[in-house]
Design a protein around this motif. Structure first.
Motif, PDB file in Angstrom:
ATOM      1  N   THR A  31       0.819  -1.293   0.061  1.00 28.39           N
ATOM      2  CA  THR A  31      -0.225  -0.338   0.025  1.00 28.39           C
ATOM      3  C   THR A  31       0.924   1.286   0.005  1.00 28.39           C
ATOM      4  O   THR A  31       2.157   1.216   0.167  1.00 28.39           O
ATOM      5  CB  THR A  31      -0.968   0.110   1.088  1.00 28.39           C
ATOM      6  OG1 THR A  31      -0.111   0.271   2.372  1.00 28.39           O
ATOM      7  CG2 THR A  31      -1.680  -1.180   1.531  1.00 28.39           C
ATOM      8  N   ASP A  32       0.448   2.543   0.038  1.00 26.79           N
ATOM      9  CA  ASP A  32       1.103   3.685   0.094  1.00 26.79           C
ATOM     10  C   ASP A  32       1.947   3.524   1.528  1.00 26.79           C
ATOM     11  O   ASP A  32       2.785   4.527   1.583  1.00 26.79           O
ATOM     12  CB  ASP A  32       0.386   5.096  -0.015  1.00 26.79           C
ATOM     13  CG  ASP A  32      -0.263   5.090  -1.411  1.00 26.79           C
ATOM     14  OD1 ASP A  32       0.311   4.484  -2.571  1.00 26.79           O
ATOM     15  OD2 ASP A  32      -1.309   5.713  -1.803  1.00 26.79           O
ATOM     16  N   THR A  57       4.651  -1.856   3.018  1.00 24.11           N
ATOM     17  CA  THR A  57       4.718  -2.970   1.949  1.00 24.11           C
ATOM     18  C   THR A  57       5.066  -4.336   3.006  1.00 24.11           C
ATOM     19  O   THR A  57       6.082  -4.580   3.960  1.00 24.11           O
ATOM     20  CB  THR A  57       5.715  -2.970   1.176  1.00 24.11           C
ATOM     21  OG1 THR A  57       5.676  -1.951   0.284  1.00 24.11           O
ATOM     22  CG2 THR A  57       6.302  -4.149   0.241  1.00 24.11           C
ATOM     23  N   ALA A  60       6.562   3.109   5.360  1.00 21.64           N
ATOM     24  CA  ALA A  60       6.923   4.052   4.184  1.00 21.64           C
ATOM     25  C   ALA A  60       7.289   5.319   5.196  1.00 21.64           C
ATOM     26  O   ALA A  60       8.200   6.246   4.596  1.00 21.64           O
ATOM     27  CB  ALA A  60       5.738   4.551   3.472  1.00 21.64           C
TER      28      ALA A  60
END
Length: 121
Positions: free
Chosen positions: A36-37, A40, A59
C-alpha cells in the motif's frame, strides 16, 4: 482447537537490502507481497517448509528499529555447516560464534540475529 505457526515478522528499514541479504545468506525467496502507500509486506519462504518470514517496510519510518537487547532470534538448520559458515564469513555478517555448541549467529541489515545450526544426521 489447534494453533499452527504461520510466520514470523521483522520490520526492516531498507526492503531491497533485506531481500538481497536473506536470499544470499539463507536462500529465502519472495513468496508473496502486499503493498500500500503506507507499508509493504513481503513474505519469504525456504521452498521446503511452510513457515514464512514476513518483512514489513513502513513508508513513514525514518529511524532505525530498537531491537532491545536482541534476545530473540530465528534459527535455521543447514545441511553443509562449513559452506554456510564460509559464505557468512565472506559476507561479514557473523556476529557471534559458540564453537563449543557448534553454532553461530549472523545479523541481517537491521541487526536481527539469525542462528545457524548444523542439521542433525
Amino acid at each position: 482447537m489447534q494453533f499452527t505457526f504461520a510466520h514470523n515478522n521483522f520490520n526492516v528499514a531498507d526492503l531491497d537490502a533485506s531481500l538481497a541479504f536473506y536470499e544470499k545468506a539463507l536462500g529465502l525467496r519472495e513468496v508473496r507481497r502486499h503493498a500500500t502507500d503506507a507499508f509493504t509486506l513481503v513474505y519469504l519462504g525456504d521452498g521446503v517448509t511452510p513457515h514464512q518470514l514476513e518483512l514489513t517496510w513502513l513508508a513513514d519510518r525514518a529511524e532505525a528499529y530498537d531491537l532491545g537487547e536482541n534476545e530473540f532470534h530465528l534459527a535455521f538448520t543447514v545441511d553443509d555447516y562449513a559452506a554456510a559458515h564460509a559464505l557468512h564469513k565472506e559476507m561479514g555478517c557473523i556476529c557471534f560464534e559458540n564453537e563449543a555448541m557448534g553454532i553461530y549467529f549472523i545479523a541481517d541489515p537491521d541487526g536481527y540475529w539469525l542462528e545457524i545450526v548444523p542439521a542433525r544426521k
